[in-house]
Design a protein around this motif. Structure first.
Motif, PDB file in Angstrom:
ATOM      1  N   LYS A  39       0.855  -1.182   0.000  1.00 53.13           N
ATOM      2  CA  LYS A  39       0.000   0.000   0.000  1.00 53.13           C
ATOM      3  C   LYS A  39       0.892   1.233   0.000  1.00 53.13           C
ATOM      4  O   LYS A  39       1.827   1.333   0.790  1.00 53.13           O
ATOM      5  CB  LYS A  39      -0.902   0.007   1.231  1.00 53.13           C
ATOM      6  N   THR A  41       0.726   5.196   0.566  1.00 52.65           N
ATOM      7  CA  THR A  41      -0.068   6.297   1.106  1.00 52.65           C
ATOM      8  C   THR A  41       0.712   7.583   0.874  1.00 52.65           C
ATOM      9  O   THR A  41       1.909   7.644   1.176  1.00 52.65           O
ATOM     10  CB  THR A  41      -0.324   6.108   2.614  1.00 52.65           C
ATOM     11  N   ASP A  99      -2.331  -2.974   5.897  1.00 51.05           N
ATOM     12  CA  ASP A  99      -3.307  -1.939   6.241  1.00 51.05           C
ATOM     13  C   ASP A  99      -3.057  -1.368   7.629  1.00 51.05           C
ATOM     14  O   ASP A  99      -3.117  -0.146   7.831  1.00 51.05           O
ATOM     15  CB  ASP A  99      -4.728  -2.497   6.144  1.00 51.05           C
ATOM     16  N   ASP A 100      -2.766  -2.224   8.596  1.00 51.89           N
ATOM     17  CA  ASP A 100      -2.529  -1.767   9.972  1.00 51.89           C
ATOM     18  C   ASP A 100      -1.299  -0.859  10.051  1.00 51.89           C
ATOM     19  O   ASP A 100      -1.358   0.229  10.626  1.00 51.89           O
ATOM     20  CB  ASP A 100      -2.357  -2.951  10.925  1.00 51.89           C
ATOM     21  N   SER A 102       0.194   0.762   7.607  1.00 51.59           N
ATOM     22  CA  SER A 102      -0.031   1.979   6.816  1.00 51.59           C
ATOM     23  C   SER A 102      -0.818   3.006   7.609  1.00 51.59           C
ATOM     24  O   SER A 102      -0.475   4.193   7.632  1.00 51.59           O
ATOM     25  CB  SER A 102      -0.783   1.660   5.521  1.00 51.59           C
ATOM     26  N   HIS A 103      -1.860   2.535   8.263  1.00 52.07           N
ATOM     27  CA  HIS A 103      -2.723   3.425   9.047  1.00 52.07           C
ATOM     28  C   HIS A 103      -1.936   4.058  10.202  1.00 52.07           C
ATOM     29  O   HIS A 103      -1.970   5.280  10.403  1.00 52.07           O
ATOM     30  CB  HIS A 103      -3.934   2.649   9.574  1.00 52.07           C
ATOM     31  N   SER A 106       0.766   6.526   8.894  1.00 49.61           N
ATOM     32  CA  SER A 106       0.152   7.754   8.373  1.00 49.61           C
ATOM     33  C   SER A 106      -0.218   8.693   9.515  1.00 49.61           C
ATOM     34  O   SER A 106       0.036   9.900   9.451  1.00 49.61           O
ATOM     35  CB  SER A 106      -1.095   7.431   7.558  1.00 49.61           C
ATOM     36  N   GLU A 107      -0.810   8.134  10.560  1.00 47.07           N
ATOM     37  CA  GLU A 107      -1.181   8.957  11.716  1.00 47.07           C
ATOM     38  C   GLU A 107       0.044   9.543  12.416  1.00 47.07           C
ATOM     39  O   GLU A 107       0.070  10.698  12.797  1.00 47.07           O
ATOM     40  CB  GLU A 107      -2.017   8.140  12.708  1.00 47.07           C
TER      41      GLU A 107
END
Length: 113
Positions: A39, A41, A99-100, A102-103, A106-107
């Motif tokens: 992914k 971002t 996904d975990d 990446s999230h 990003s935060e």
């Protein structure tokens, strides 16, 4: 490090050099590498790329790289050379891991943009 061109062009040249050095045909290399979910971002930079605290960004990246490498994954973070973006690439064997991470990244990195 190698050139001032876009990274895609540089990657292509380095790949072709590796093919030559290995004395391989490109077609013989295709089946040697498995694909992992990944992914990308993009975080929009609100300040010039030169003012992004990349030491702090790289420190956070190293922490998460250490964790995801235990799961056979990787993290690659860089500023775009052509757009005002911080690019976060996460790759791992399972989509939920991608996904975990990446999230979370990003935060964590949004404040540096």
């Amino acid at each position: 490090e190698f050139t001032g061109t876009g990274d895609g062009l540089c990657t292509a040249v380095l790949f072709l050099n590796a093919v030559k050095d290995l004395r391989e045909d490109i077609s013989s290399l295709i089946d040697r590498f498995g694909r992992y979910p990944q992914k990308l971002t993009n975080l929009t930079l609100k300040k010039p790329r030169e003012l992004v605290d990349m030491d702090a960004v790289n420190k956070i990246a190293a922490e998460y790289e250490s964790e995801i490498s235990k799961l056979n994954g990787r993290v690659f973070i860089r500023t775009s050379g052509t757009e005002p973006l911080l690019r976060i690439l996460v790759e791992a064997p399972e989509k939920n891991i991608v996904d975990d991470f990446s999230h979370i990244l990003s935060e964590k990195l949004e404040k540096f943009c």
